[in-house]
Design a protein around this motif. Structure first.
Motif, mmCIF file in Angstrom:
data_model
loop_
_atom_site.group_PDB
_atom_site.id
_atom_site.type_symbol
_atom_site.label_atom_id
_atom_site.label_comp_id
_atom_site.label_asym_id
_atom_site.label_seq_id
_atom_site.Cartn_x
_atom_site.Cartn_y
_atom_site.Cartn_z
ATOM 1 N N ILE A 123 0.863 -1.178 0.000
ATOM 2 C CA ILE A 123 0.000 0.000 0.000
ATOM 3 C C ILE A 123 0.899 1.227 0.000
ATOM 4 O O ILE A 123 1.947 1.242 0.643
ATOM 5 N N SER A 124 0.476 2.273 -0.742
ATOM 6 C CA SER A 124 1.281 3.498 -0.807
ATOM 7 C C SER A 124 0.376 4.676 -1.140
ATOM 8 O O SER A 124 -0.550 4.556 -1.947
ATOM 9 N N GLU A 125 0.665 5.824 -0.519
ATOM 10 C CA GLU A 125 -0.102 7.045 -0.782
ATOM 11 C C GLU A 125 0.454 7.737 -2.020
ATOM 12 O O GLU A 125 1.652 8.024 -2.098
ATOM 13 N N THR A 126 -0.403 8.040 -2.989
ATOM 14 C CA THR A 126 0.032 8.697 -4.225
ATOM 15 C C THR A 126 -0.111 10.213 -4.134
ATOM 16 O O THR A 126 0.782 10.957 -4.536
ATOM 17 N N THR A 127 -1.239 10.686 -3.659
ATOM 18 C CA THR A 127 -1.449 12.078 -3.264
ATOM 19 C C THR A 127 -2.197 12.027 -1.949
ATOM 20 O O THR A 127 -2.627 10.955 -1.517
ATOM 21 N N GLN A 128 -2.369 13.186 -1.292
ATOM 22 C CA GLN A 128 -2.932 13.139 0.054
ATOM 23 C C GLN A 128 -4.268 12.416 0.096
ATOM 24 O O GLN A 128 -5.204 12.759 -0.619
ATOM 25 N N ASP A 129 -4.299 11.377 0.925
ATOM 26 C CA ASP A 129 -5.477 10.553 1.175
ATOM 27 C C ASP A 129 -5.956 9.764 -0.035
ATOM 28 O O ASP A 129 -7.098 9.305 -0.082
ATOM 29 N N VAL A 130 -5.056 9.584 -1.012
ATOM 30 C CA VAL A 130 -5.316 8.680 -2.138
ATOM 31 C C VAL A 130 -4.251 7.588 -2.084
ATOM 32 O O VAL A 130 -3.055 7.873 -2.160
ATOM 33 N N PHE A 131 -4.685 6.342 -1.944
ATOM 34 C CA PHE A 131 -3.761 5.227 -1.727
ATOM 35 C C PHE A 131 -3.951 4.164 -2.809
ATOM 36 O O PHE A 131 -5.074 3.875 -3.228
ATOM 37 N N ALA A 132 -2.841 3.613 -3.235
ATOM 38 C CA ALA A 132 -2.870 2.447 -4.107
ATOM 39 C C ALA A 132 -2.665 1.205 -3.252
ATOM 40 O O ALA A 132 -1.881 1.220 -2.290
ATOM 41 N N VAL A 133 -3.365 0.131 -3.605
ATOM 42 C CA VAL A 133 -3.309 -1.124 -2.842
ATOM 43 C C VAL A 133 -3.176 -2.280 -3.820
ATOM 44 O O VAL A 133 -3.870 -2.315 -4.848
ATOM 45 N N ALA A 134 -2.303 -3.228 -3.505
ATOM 46 C CA ALA A 134 -2.160 -4.444 -4.313
ATOM 47 C C ALA A 134 -2.999 -5.557 -3.694
ATOM 48 O O ALA A 134 -2.923 -5.812 -2.493
ATOM 49 N N ALA A 135 -3.811 -6.208 -4.537
ATOM 50 C CA ALA A 135 -4.646 -7.325 -4.094
ATOM 51 C C ALA A 135 -4.359 -8.543 -4.966
ATOM 52 O O ALA A 135 -3.985 -8.415 -6.135
ATOM 53 N N GLY A 136 -4.529 -9.730 -4.403
ATOM 54 C CA GLY A 136 -4.306 -10.949 -5.164
ATOM 55 C C GLY A 136 -4.798 -12.162 -4.415
ATOM 56 O O GLY A 136 -5.334 -12.058 -3.311
ATOM 57 N N ASN A 137 -4.601 -13.332 -5.026
ATOM 58 C CA ASN A 137 -5.079 -14.585 -4.444
ATOM 59 C C ASN A 137 -3.923 -15.518 -4.104
ATOM 60 O O ASN A 137 -2.897 -15.526 -4.780
ATOM 61 N N PHE A 138 -4.150 -16.300 -3.055
ATOM 62 C CA PHE A 138 -3.247 -17.379 -2.664
ATOM 63 C C PHE A 138 -4.028 -18.683 -2.624
ATOM 64 O O PHE A 138 -5.233 -18.681 -2.380
ATOM 65 N N THR A 139 -3.330 -19.777 -2.836
ATOM 66 C CA THR A 139 -3.891 -21.084 -2.504
ATOM 67 C C THR A 139 -3.265 -21.524 -1.195
ATOM 68 O O THR A 139 -2.185 -21.071 -0.826
ATOM 69 N N SER A 140 -3.937 -22.419 -0.514
ATOM 70 C CA SER A 140 -3.444 -22.838 0.799
ATOM 71 C C SER A 140 -2.144 -23.613 0.703
ATOM 72 O O SER A 140 -1.357 -23.627 1.646
ATOM 73 N N SER A 141 -1.888 -24.249 -0.425
ATOM 74 C CA SER A 141 -0.679 -25.067 -0.532
ATOM 75 C C SER A 141 0.343 -24.507 -1.506
ATOM 76 O O SER A 141 1.533 -24.721 -1.333
ATOM 77 N N GLY A 142 -0.109 -23.757 -2.509
ATOM 78 C CA GLY A 142 0.810 -23.332 -3.554
ATOM 79 C C GLY A 142 1.252 -21.896 -3.516
ATOM 80 O O GLY A 142 2.094 -21.480 -4.315
ATOM 81 N N GLY A 143 0.679 -21.088 -2.608
ATOM 82 C CA GLY A 143 1.098 -19.702 -2.515
ATOM 83 C C GLY A 143 0.393 -18.814 -3.516
ATOM 84 O O GLY A 143 -0.791 -18.992 -3.796
ATOM 85 N N PRO A 144 1.093 -17.798 -4.073
ATOM 86 C CA PRO A 144 0.444 -16.815 -4.944
ATOM 87 C C PRO A 144 -0.052 -17.427 -6.246
ATOM 88 O O PRO A 144 0.577 -18.321 -6.810
ATOM 89 N N VAL A 145 -1.175 -16.916 -6.721
ATOM 90 C CA VAL A 145 -1.793 -17.421 -7.946
ATOM 91 C C VAL A 145 -1.503 -16.443 -9.089
ATOM 92 O O VAL A 145 -2.008 -15.314 -9.084
ATOM 93 N N THR A 146 -0.710 -16.872 -10.046
ATOM 94 C CA THR A 146 -0.398 -16.042 -11.208
ATOM 95 C C THR A 146 -1.683 -15.645 -11.932
ATOM 96 O O THR A 146 -2.571 -16.463 -12.132
#
Length: 335
Positions: A95-118
């Motif tokens: 997460i990072s603020e780009t301008t005051q009170d505007v934030f970018a956020v990275a979202a994604g999926n994981f599997t319980s056994s394999g980790g991040p899902v491409t």
């Protein structure tokens, strides 16, 4: 950063780090003199992944175990509130603020056994109003991303962020206004090691004084690159600042001193521009910084010398006498 199948591997790594000289050689935590207290602790099973600070003094935190963005007021932690639940995803990351009170956020999926899902990763924009309202919109999907992780903003007027891909070993530039993105940086020091048990290379990133600082957790590298602050591309050589410590995310002060979260050894330590380190909080067999994941400085005159550290609650730890707890935000008073 993961649970179930990935937690098993991380637990083994945590034991390896704790019994190696890497964590123990950083210093004596009793010599730091810093005051520490828990600002807010979530329920058991919560992994607090990353953190950003608002101009009003509040903190925003992303969770890894569920796709929730929370706001915490350090002056009134009981007022902690859910900002947004990102339906269709399992986890939030940088997460990072780009301008005051505007934030970018990275979202994604994981599997319980394999980790991040491409193919599951996306960048979102969160606009916060003065009355607590939030406008949340998707900026773009990044289907080729394998594991979006760390994030930092390019300075105004560029409405863009840089985002690390821990598995591909690249850094993307994402325009928050248009959704256009491209690979801005790539280097061998970004890649996961060939023999890594988990495909994690470049992790935390921070832009400071026209340099992009970065950690590579499993290469045990902390480095920096001079960059064009509009395009995010390199304008000079890649430099290794230090080696032999496994860090996650970090904060950098105005003297270019880095305060690094080292969750495998439950420590926070500082790194000078010359790669020298000193432990400032936590220790392997303590729960004060149990599974430290990220850090940010306060932004008001009351807390500008306070380092806020997020933790996973030690969900990857299997150390004797240390038991997992709910992830939390900890205040570390440096002065």
């Amino acid at each position: 950063m993961m649970w179930n199948g990935w937690l098993t591997t991380l637990s083994v790594l945590a034991v390896t780090c704790a019994t190696s000289p890497i964590g123990g050689a950083l210093g004596d935590p009793s010599s730091t003199g810093g005051l520490i207290h828990a600002v807010h602790q979530f329920e058991n099973g919560t992994w607090v992944e990353n953190i950003a600070s608002r101009a009003n003094g509040n903190l925003l935190v992303t969770l890894l175990d569920r796709p929730d963005l929370y706001e915490i007021d350090p002056r009134s932690p009981n007022a902690t509130r859910l900002i947004h639940h990102f339906s269709g995803f399992t986890s939030l990351f940088g997460i990072s603020e780009t301008t005051q009170d505007v934030f970018a956020v990275a979202a994604g999926n994981f599997t319980s056994s394999g980790g991040p899902v491409t193919g599951s990763f996306a960048i979102w924009k969160v606009v916060l109003g003065r009355q607590g309202e939030a406008q949340v919109v998707k900026v773009t999907d990044i289907p080729e991303a394998m594991f979006l992780n760390g994030m930092t903003s390019l300075p105004a007027p560029s409405p863009a962020v840089l985002v690390s891909d821990s598995t591909r070993g690249v850094v993307y530039r994402v325009d928050i206004a248009t959704g256009q993105y491209s690979v801005a940086l790539r280097d061998d020091t970004f890649l996961p090691p060939h023999n890594a048990s988990l495909p994690i290379g470049i992790n935390g990133i921070r832009l400071k004084a026209q340099h992009l600082y970065y950690s590579n957790t499993f290469q045990k590298v902390f480095g920096r690159i001079p960059v064009n602050t509009t395009t995010g591309s390199a304008v000079g050589p890649y430099e290794v600042v230090g080696t032999d410590f496994m860090i996650d995310d970090f904060a950098i002060d105005d003297r270019n001193i880095t305060y690094a979260a080292a969750g495998f050894v439950n420590e926070v330590f500082k790194i000078t521009q010359y790669g020298k380190t000193r432990l400032i909080a936590g220790k392997t067999n303590s729960n004060s910084m149990l599974g430290a994941t990220s850090a940010v400085f306060g932004r008001t005159w009351l807390d500008e010398d306070v380092l806020y550290v997020t933790t996973s609650g030690g969900q990857a730890s299997v150390l004797e006498g240390i038991y997992p707890e709910g992830g939390k935000v900890v205040a570390l008073y440096l002065n």
